[in-house]
Write a protein that holds these residues in place. Structure first.
Motif, PDB file in Angstrom:
ATOM      1  N   ALA A 454       0.852  -1.200   0.000  1.00  0.00           N
ATOM      2  CA  ALA A 454       0.000   0.000   0.000  1.00  0.00           C
ATOM      3  C   ALA A 454       0.889   1.252   0.000  1.00  0.00           C
ATOM      4  N   LYS A 456       4.046   1.379  -1.061  1.00  0.00           N
ATOM      5  CA  LYS A 456       4.857   1.423  -2.287  1.00  0.00           C
ATOM      6  C   LYS A 456       4.065   1.950  -3.483  1.00  0.00           C
ATOM      7  N   TYR A 457       2.792   1.506  -3.565  1.00  0.00           N
ATOM      8  CA  TYR A 457       2.044   1.780  -4.797  1.00  0.00           C
ATOM      9  C   TYR A 457       1.049   2.944  -4.657  1.00  0.00           C
ATOM     10  N   ASP A 481      -5.987   1.484  -0.149  1.00  0.00           N
ATOM     11  CA  ASP A 481      -5.133   2.636  -0.484  1.00  0.00           C
ATOM     12  C   ASP A 481      -5.755   3.435  -1.616  1.00  0.00           C
ATOM     13  N   ILE A 484      -2.221   3.360  -7.291  1.00  0.00           N
ATOM     14  CA  ILE A 484      -2.300   3.232  -8.756  1.00  0.00           C
ATOM     15  C   ILE A 484      -3.365   2.235  -9.221  1.00  0.00           C
ATOM     16  N   GLY A 485      -3.789   1.338  -8.321  1.00  0.00           N
ATOM     17  CA  GLY A 485      -4.848   0.383  -8.670  1.00  0.00           C
ATOM     18  C   GLY A 485      -4.378  -0.733  -9.591  1.00  0.00           C
ATOM     19  N   TYR A 499       4.589 -12.455 -10.214  1.00  0.00           N
ATOM     20  CA  TYR A 499       3.726 -11.641 -11.078  1.00  0.00           C
ATOM     21  C   TYR A 499       3.759 -10.180 -10.622  1.00  0.00           C
ATOM     22  N   THR A 501       2.224  -6.204 -11.937  1.00  0.00           N
ATOM     23  CA  THR A 501       1.328  -5.564 -12.913  1.00  0.00           C
ATOM     24  C   THR A 501       2.144  -4.681 -13.854  1.00  0.00           C
ATOM     25  N   HIS A 512       9.634  -7.874  -6.502  1.00  0.00           N
ATOM     26  CA  HIS A 512       9.924  -9.144  -7.183  1.00  0.00           C
ATOM     27  C   HIS A 512       8.662  -9.955  -7.437  1.00  0.00           C
ATOM     28  N   GLY A 513       7.525  -9.489  -6.957  1.00  0.00           N
ATOM     29  CA  GLY A 513       6.272 -10.215  -7.188  1.00  0.00           C
ATOM     30  C   GLY A 513       6.155 -11.507  -6.401  1.00  0.00           C
ATOM     31  N   ILE A 514       6.775 -11.562  -5.212  1.00  0.00           N
ATOM     32  CA  ILE A 514       6.594 -12.792  -4.421  1.00  0.00           C
ATOM     33  C   ILE A 514       5.818 -12.536  -3.125  1.00  0.00           C
ATOM     34  N   GLY A 515       5.696 -11.260  -2.738  1.00  0.00           N
ATOM     35  CA  GLY A 515       5.057 -10.942  -1.453  1.00  0.00           C
ATOM     36  C   GLY A 515       3.609 -11.401  -1.380  1.00  0.00           C
ATOM     37  N   LEU A 516       2.820 -11.100  -2.420  1.00  0.00           N
ATOM     38  CA  LEU A 516       1.398 -11.437  -2.350  1.00  0.00           C
ATOM     39  C   LEU A 516       1.173 -12.946  -2.424  1.00  0.00           C
ATOM     40  N   SER A 540      -6.863   0.435  -4.278  1.00  0.00           N
ATOM     41  CA  SER A 540      -7.116  -1.000  -4.111  1.00  0.00           C
ATOM     42  C   SER A 540      -7.479  -1.300  -2.659  1.00  0.00           C
ATOM     43  N   PHE A 542      -7.239  -4.752  -0.231  1.00  0.00           N
ATOM     44  CA  PHE A 542      -6.913  -6.166  -0.025  1.00  0.00           C
ATOM     45  C   PHE A 542      -7.597  -6.592   1.276  1.00  0.00           C
TER      46      PHE A 542
HETATM   47  P1  ADP Z   1       6.165  -6.748  -5.290  1.00  0.00           P
HETATM   48  O1  ADP Z   1       5.443  -5.620  -4.653  1.00  0.00           O
HETATM   49  O2  ADP Z   1       7.431  -7.084  -4.623  1.00  0.00           O
HETATM   50  O3  ADP Z   1       6.312  -6.596  -6.763  1.00  0.00           O
HETATM   51  P2  ADP Z   1       3.932  -8.418  -4.507  1.00  0.00           P
HETATM   52  O4  ADP Z   1       3.769  -9.887  -4.666  1.00  0.00           O
HETATM   53  O5  ADP Z   1       3.788  -7.886  -3.130  1.00  0.00           O
HETATM   54  O6  ADP Z   1       5.316  -8.073  -5.150  1.00  0.00           O
HETATM   55  O7  ADP Z   1       2.888  -7.753  -5.430  1.00  0.00           O
HETATM   56  C1  ADP Z   1       2.730  -8.248  -6.723  1.00  0.00           C
HETATM   57  C2  ADP Z   1       2.280  -7.129  -7.649  1.00  0.00           C
HETATM   58  O8  ADP Z   1       0.962  -6.732  -7.317  1.00  0.00           O
HETATM   59  C3  ADP Z   1       3.067  -5.870  -7.513  1.00  0.00           C
HETATM   60  O9  ADP Z   1       4.247  -5.917  -8.290  1.00  0.00           O
HETATM   61  C4  ADP Z   1       2.130  -4.828  -8.011  1.00  0.00           C
HETATM   62  O10 ADP Z   1       2.130  -4.860  -9.410  1.00  0.00           O
HETATM   63  C5  ADP Z   1       0.790  -5.352  -7.554  1.00  0.00           C
HETATM   64  N1  ADP Z   1       0.342  -4.745  -6.280  1.00  0.00           N
HETATM   65  C6  ADP Z   1       0.433  -5.276  -5.040  1.00  0.00           C
HETATM   66  N2  ADP Z   1      -0.124  -4.451  -4.142  1.00  0.00           N
HETATM   67  C7  ADP Z   1      -0.574  -3.381  -4.819  1.00  0.00           C
HETATM   68  C8  ADP Z   1      -1.255  -2.166  -4.438  1.00  0.00           C
HETATM   69  N3  ADP Z   1      -1.588  -1.905  -3.165  1.00  0.00           N
HETATM   70  N4  ADP Z   1      -1.581  -1.282  -5.412  1.00  0.00           N
HETATM   71  C9  ADP Z   1      -1.258  -1.540  -6.717  1.00  0.00           C
HETATM   72  N5  ADP Z   1      -0.619  -2.661  -7.145  1.00  0.00           N
HETATM   73  C10 ADP Z   1      -0.275  -3.563  -6.205  1.00  0.00           C
END
Ligand code: ADP
Length: 550
Positions: A454, A456-457, A481, A484-485, A499, A501, A512-516, A540, A542
């Motif tokens: 939240a 970062k984006y 948040d 950027i959505g 993954y 966006t 790196h796209g591993i947190g979620l 967005s 969550f």
């Molecule tokens: P990271 O943030 O390290 O790239 P995450 O697995 O946490 O990896 O998130 C994967 C992707 O989901 C992000 O790269 C971003 O594109 C998108 N994302 C996650 N949280 C948000 C958010 N709050 N708002 C917009 N995009 C998000």
């Protein structure tokens, strides 16, 4: 009453533009013959008079013509022959009738109307001229003297015929226009219905040909449409026994557990309760290793007035994906485990070798490098094993009674400073949630990922809002948040490893796209669910939902 109505209907046919010449003539003849019978009763000599017999002869000729001539192939003016003969016949008998001569003349109205109905204005004029010729002219010729009264009397019938004929013509013109309008409207309606039917069939074929289950419900939750795949999913989720179960009776579990999903958390029910969600994973069929996993998503349907008109829920089979991911994890776990033992042994022997005092300095430094690299290799292997442990199920969790609201509060405190530096406002709407069996350290990690994303984006000046609430069966926490959505399409892949966006890739925000993906594994291991709702450019939310107790 009925007899009168049917009689008037039949007589109406005499002037109807639609019925045929023979039909009209036979009615007129019947009418005339009845008249003749009445006249014969009062004085048979009248009926036997040459003029009357001639009139009957004319009528018979007219009737014969009406039957034998192919009228549909005759020119329009030819159609006038039969009614003109009828008018002439009445003209012949009229003078015999003396006191009832005027009334008898009125009989001529019937063929006159017939002419007007058939030939419109031309018919009305023709009827007027023929009535004048058959009635007015003989009357004037026979008159001893012609004064204004005689003239007016003789002109009355043709004038009446003209008036009535023109009225009928006008009425029929209006009727024609209305009929044409109705016919055009009906044809258009039929074309629209055909087009709608064709599109319905096409749509049914399309949705039946996809491998994704699709169900559409109205605003009260009644099924409007279910495609072939969805019907088969429904069958595989049905408990044994007869009958068609509703969603609350289906065998649906939280993935990787034997815990049934409560009725109000089932996908279609959630959609009916006006929720829109993506990637809500459920297990379908009898609980156990063989059950299939589906990723479900729901969207609300909005009608032209902007009101909610129901919802569409889609079910995508992710069993193979989950299974191959599990196998991959198992492989990494096995390899890491197998590597750890020989590596520990290599490190041990390297240490022993380094202790040897007879070694040259150069050999000693070679052994140091080998030892350092072996240590690094061991730390990577241990990292992999730790990651593996966090991916595995509930067994690996250290569950203790914990309040989600406490974890969220801690997380807010730990990011408050950074949020301030980034120019973001943090809002809290936290109610104390009940104690739940939770692995606090893992859940802290999951919440930390959501909070960190939240921050970062979301661009400077934005707001991050955290929220908790709980109902009878589950506790919910949400991180919202104004960032950027994420587009609808991207939301489907969001919880997949590596993954990111398009917007994140194009920005200079590191990740790196591993947190979620990790967050989702932690939530699933607790028997919970994570979902996202987002509008690109607006922000967005969550949401993590965890069941209360076992
Ligand atoms: P990271 O943030 O390290 O790239 P995450 O697995 O946490 O990896 O998130 C994967 C992707 O989901 C992000 O790269 C971003 O594109 C998108 N994302 C996650 N949280 C948000 C958010 N709050 N708002 C917009 N995009 C998000």
């Amino acid at each position: 009453m009925d007899v009168a109505a049917s009689l008037s209907r039949r007589l109406a046919k005499v002037v109807s533009p639609a019925s045929g010449t023979a039909e009209k003539q036979i009615f007129f003849l019947a009418f005339f013959l009845t008249f003749t019978v009445v006249v014969a009763i009062s004085g048979v000599s009248l009926v036997l008079a040459p003029a009357y017999l001639a009139a009957l002869g004319l009528l018979l000729v007219a009737t014969l013509l009406a039957y034998v001539v192919p009228w549909d192939r005759v020119s329009p003016l030819g159609l006038a022959i039969v009614p003109l003969l009828d008018i002439a016949a009445i003209g012949l008998v009229r003078d015999l009738m003396r006191e009832i001569a005027t009334a008898t003349s009125l009989l001529a109205l019937i063929p006159a109307l017939w002419l007007a109905a058939r030939l419109r204005t031309r018919g009305a004029v023709l009827a007027t001229v023929s009535v004048a010729a058959a009635f007015t002219v003989p009357t004037l010729l026979r008159a001893d003297s012609i004064d204004s009264v005689t003239l007016a009397h003789a002109a009355l019938l043709p004038f009446t015929v003209l008036q009535v004929g023109l009225l009928v013509t006008g009425g029929l013109a209006v009727h024609d226009r209305q009929t044409e309008r109705v016919t055009t409207a009906l044809a258009e309606k039929e074309a629209l219905l055909d087009a709608a039917d064709m599109w319905k069939r096409r749509l049914e074929n399309i949705i039946d040909s996809v491998d994704t289950g699709i169900v559409v419900v109205d605003r009260d939750g009644h099924d409007l449409l279910m495609n072939r795949t969805q019907r088969s999913i429904h069958r595989s989720a049905s408990p044994p026994g007869p009958g068609d179960p509703d969603e609350s009776q289906l065998l649906l579990h939280y993935p990787g557990t034997t815990r049934p999903i409560p009725p109000d958390r089932r996908p279609v029910r959630r959609a009916v309760q006006q929720e829109s969600f993506s990637n809500y994973v459920i297990s379908v069929g009898p609980a156990g290793p063989g059950s299939a996993a589906y990723s479900t998503s729901a969207r609300q349907i909005i009608d032209v007035r902007g009101e909610r008109d129901g919802a569409v829920v889609v079910f995508t089979d992710v069993t193979q994906y989950i299974e191959s991911a599990r196998k991959q994890e198992q492989f990494v776990a096995t390899v890491s485990h197998e590597l750890r033992t020989p590596l520990t042994s290599v490190l041990g022997y390297l240490e022993l070798a380094r202790d040897d005092t007879d070694l040259s300095r150069e050999t000693g430094s070679f052994l140091d490098v080998a030892h350092r690299n072996a240590e690094q290799l061991l730390s990577i292997v241990e990292e992999l094993l730790r990651d593996q442990a966090s991916r595995s199920g509930t067994d690996a969790l250290a569950l203790r009674p914990t309040r989600i609201s406490d974890l969220l509060r801690e997380s807010v405190e730990s990011v408050a400073l950074r949020a301030g530096e980034l120019g973001l406002t943090i809002e809290q709407d936290l109610v104390e949630t009940p104690l739940q069996p939770i692995d606090a350290s893992r859940m802290r990690q999951a919440i930390g990922n959501l909070m960190s994303n939240a921050l970062k984006y979301t661009p400077r000046g934005g707001t991050v809002r955290v929220h908790t609430c709980f109902a009878e069966s589950s506790v919910e926490l949400a991180v919202t948040d104004t960032g950027i959505g994420i587009s609808d399409q991207e939301q489907t892949n969001l919880f997949t490893d590596y993954y990111r966006t398009q917007a994140a890739l194009e920005s200079d925000v590191p990740g790196h796209g591993i947190g979620l993906a990790l967050t989702r594994r932690i939530v699933l291991a607790h028997g919970g669910q994570i979902s996202v709702s987002s509008v690109p450019g607006e922000g967005s939310t969550f949401t993590i939902r965890l069941p209360i107790g076992e």
